[in-house]
Design an enzyme around this catalytic site. Sequence first.
Site, PDB file in Angstrom:
ATOM      1  N   LYS A   1       0.843  -1.208   0.000  1.00  0.00           N
ATOM      2  CA  LYS A   1       0.000   0.000   0.000  1.00  0.00           C
ATOM      3  C   LYS A   1       0.874   1.253   0.000  1.00  0.00           C
ATOM      4  O   LYS A   1       2.086   1.171   0.182  1.00  0.00           O
ATOM      5  CB  LYS A   1      -0.940  -0.018   1.205  1.00  0.00           C
ATOM      6  CG  LYS A   1      -0.259   0.044   2.555  1.00  0.00           C
ATOM      7  CD  LYS A   1      -1.247  -0.340   3.645  1.00  0.00           C
ATOM      8  CE  LYS A   1      -0.572  -0.563   4.981  1.00  0.00           C
ATOM      9  NZ  LYS A   1      -0.504   0.569   5.840  1.00  0.00           N
TER      10      LYS A   1
ATOM     11  N   ARG B   1      -9.135   0.346  16.173  1.00  0.00           N
ATOM     12  CA  ARG B   1      -9.102   1.228  15.007  1.00  0.00           C
ATOM     13  C   ARG B   1     -10.071   0.678  13.969  1.00  0.00           C
ATOM     14  O   ARG B   1     -11.001   1.352  13.561  1.00  0.00           O
ATOM     15  CB  ARG B   1      -7.659   1.295  14.470  1.00  0.00           C
ATOM     16  CG  ARG B   1      -7.456   2.272  13.343  1.00  0.00           C
ATOM     17  CD  ARG B   1      -6.021   2.286  12.857  1.00  0.00           C
ATOM     18  NE  ARG B   1      -5.620   1.017  12.239  1.00  0.00           N
ATOM     19  CZ  ARG B   1      -4.439   0.816  11.666  1.00  0.00           C
ATOM     20  NH1 ARG B   1      -3.526   1.777  11.637  1.00  0.00           N
ATOM     21  NH2 ARG B   1      -4.154  -0.354  11.114  1.00  0.00           N
TER      22      ARG B   1
ATOM     23  N   TYR C   1      18.790  28.505   7.468  1.00  0.00           N
ATOM     24  CA  TYR C   1      17.603  29.246   7.923  1.00  0.00           C
ATOM     25  C   TYR C   1      17.511  29.254   9.445  1.00  0.00           C
ATOM     26  O   TYR C   1      17.703  28.207  10.086  1.00  0.00           O
ATOM     27  CB  TYR C   1      16.335  28.594   7.387  1.00  0.00           C
ATOM     28  CG  TYR C   1      16.046  28.860   5.926  1.00  0.00           C
ATOM     29  CD1 TYR C   1      15.945  30.167   5.435  1.00  0.00           C
ATOM     30  CD2 TYR C   1      15.833  27.800   5.050  1.00  0.00           C
ATOM     31  CE1 TYR C   1      15.666  30.389   4.095  1.00  0.00           C
ATOM     32  CE2 TYR C   1      15.543  28.016   3.711  1.00  0.00           C
ATOM     33  CZ  TYR C   1      15.466  29.321   3.242  1.00  0.00           C
ATOM     34  OH  TYR C   1      15.189  29.547   1.919  1.00  0.00           O
TER      35      TYR C   1
ATOM     36  N   MET D   1      14.060  23.436   1.331  1.00  0.00           N
ATOM     37  CA  MET D   1      13.230  22.694   0.383  1.00  0.00           C
ATOM     38  C   MET D   1      14.082  21.833  -0.556  1.00  0.00           C
ATOM     39  O   MET D   1      13.734  20.691  -0.863  1.00  0.00           O
ATOM     40  CB  MET D   1      12.372  23.663  -0.440  1.00  0.00           C
ATOM     41  CG  MET D   1      11.386  22.965  -1.346  1.00  0.00           C
ATOM     42  SD  MET D   1      10.438  24.106  -2.352  1.00  0.00           S
ATOM     43  CE  MET D   1       9.380  24.865  -1.141  1.00  0.00           C
TER      44      MET D   1
HETATM   45  C1  LIG Z   1      -3.860  -4.737   8.456  1.00  0.00           C
HETATM   46  C2  LIG Z   1      -2.411  -4.588   8.166  1.00  0.00           C
HETATM   47  N1  LIG Z   1      -1.669  -5.680   7.988  1.00  0.00           N
HETATM   48  C3  LIG Z   1      -0.344  -5.614   7.727  1.00  0.00           C
HETATM   49  C4  LIG Z   1       0.286  -4.381   7.646  1.00  0.00           C
HETATM   50  C5  LIG Z   1       1.777  -4.341   7.389  1.00  0.00           C
HETATM   51  O1  LIG Z   1       2.443  -3.814   8.520  1.00  0.00           O
HETATM   52  P1  LIG Z   1       4.023  -3.690   8.544  1.00  0.00           P
HETATM   53  O2  LIG Z   1       4.372  -2.700   7.509  1.00  0.00           O
HETATM   54  O3  LIG Z   1       4.359  -3.227   9.919  1.00  0.00           O
HETATM   55  O4  LIG Z   1       4.542  -5.037   8.232  1.00  0.00           O
HETATM   56  C6  LIG Z   1      -0.441  -3.219   7.825  1.00  0.00           C
HETATM   57  C7  LIG Z   1       0.212  -1.930   7.766  1.00  0.00           C
HETATM   58  O5  LIG Z   1      -0.166  -0.935   8.285  1.00  0.00           O
HETATM   59  C8  LIG Z   1      -1.841  -3.323   8.097  1.00  0.00           C
HETATM   60  O6  LIG Z   1      -2.595  -2.238   8.268  1.00  0.00           O
END
Ligand SMILES: Cc1ncc(COP(=O)(O)O)c(C=O)c1O
Length: 361
Positions: free
Chosen positions: A35, A131, A256, A304
């Site tokens: 992701k 969550r 800066y 930047m």
């Molecule tokens: C439901 C879920 N599984 C697995 C992962 C992977 O986690 P990590 O990057 O700590 O391995 C995430 C990442 O946020 C997640 O939200």
Amino acid sequence: MARPNQARLDLGALRHNLGVARKLAPHSKVMAVVKANGYGHGAVIIAAQLESLADALAVASIEEAMELREAGISAPILLLEGVFEAKELGAAAQLGFWVTIDNEWQLRWLEEAVLPEPVHCWLKVDTGMHRLGVPADLTQTFYQRLKATDNALDDLVIYTHFASADDLQSNQTREQLALFDQVCATLPAPRSAANSPGLLAWPEACYDWVRPGYMLYGNSPLIEPHPNAEALQPVMTLTSAVISLRDVPAGEAVGYGASWIARRPSRIATVTIGYGDGYPRPAANGTPVLVNGRRASLAGRVSMDMITVDVTDLPDVHVGDEVVLWGKGLPVAEVARHAGTIGYELTTRMPARTPRIVISG
Ligand SMILES: Cc1ncc(COP(=O)(O)O)c(C=O)c1O
């Protein structure tokens, strides 16, 4: 000459890290989490490498999954947050995406949908992260309803997510595991709990599926050093170059806000990378960088497009010399600590301005 910044991607390291995950969880299937643009590395590049090595991929949303399908990735892809509205279910069914069911709304959308095909579902249980996920005491009901609807395939997976697995001193992971075991005891279905820290440090969390993300990119999420993390190899090495050098007398300030003041006559190298290129602005004076492979430290605020580095103790620094901001020889987690954040954020925030260059196919 082009601006020399590169996020160099060692895809051999990526494959190696997937192998580390397999070795640590030899009886589990591996879902590779790609992701947020493959944690900033480039989702398509990463997924193309991993799809034949992992058993499935995972992303946050259907848009991310569609990007991968459009690029020709054919592996199963789990949507970790499920769908955000009912109409996404049709596309998920058509494109073979697996969907998380973590609340009543998603379950009702699924039950009421008219789909071209049933979808493969992962039922997420809230064991303490609070969550996402269905409350533990409702899991049985959700399970029965998913078994009852024709829109869900029969091969349901039950999963949960850890809040504190990076911290071996915390008892929360043990508590989450105990609740997860209790919830699953009467539900015949494959299970999944371990993310990267779970996989690296909690062998009892490696059920039928593991879901590593961060560790695949070669970084340890664990707060303390751990032998299982030593085998990981960083995939991304962020590099730039020195574009200017100057001598600064003792007592003079650099950058800066004049936040760094030379305590001795100092040699300052200006490096053409800044927060516009993904280097974190909050990085404090003293943050390590590698100049020609040797450690030097940040001197002055991050701009930047540039940073300034104290190279007084390094001999023979020249304009054009290579600077490594993190990656091979300098863990991103160490840099992140100096910036008050975590390595996940640094790689994930890498902007398009910084080209990803594959250095090992
Ligand atoms: C439901 C879920 N599984 C697995 C992962 C992977 O986690 P990590 O990057 O700590 O391995 C995430 C990442 O946020 C997640 O939200």
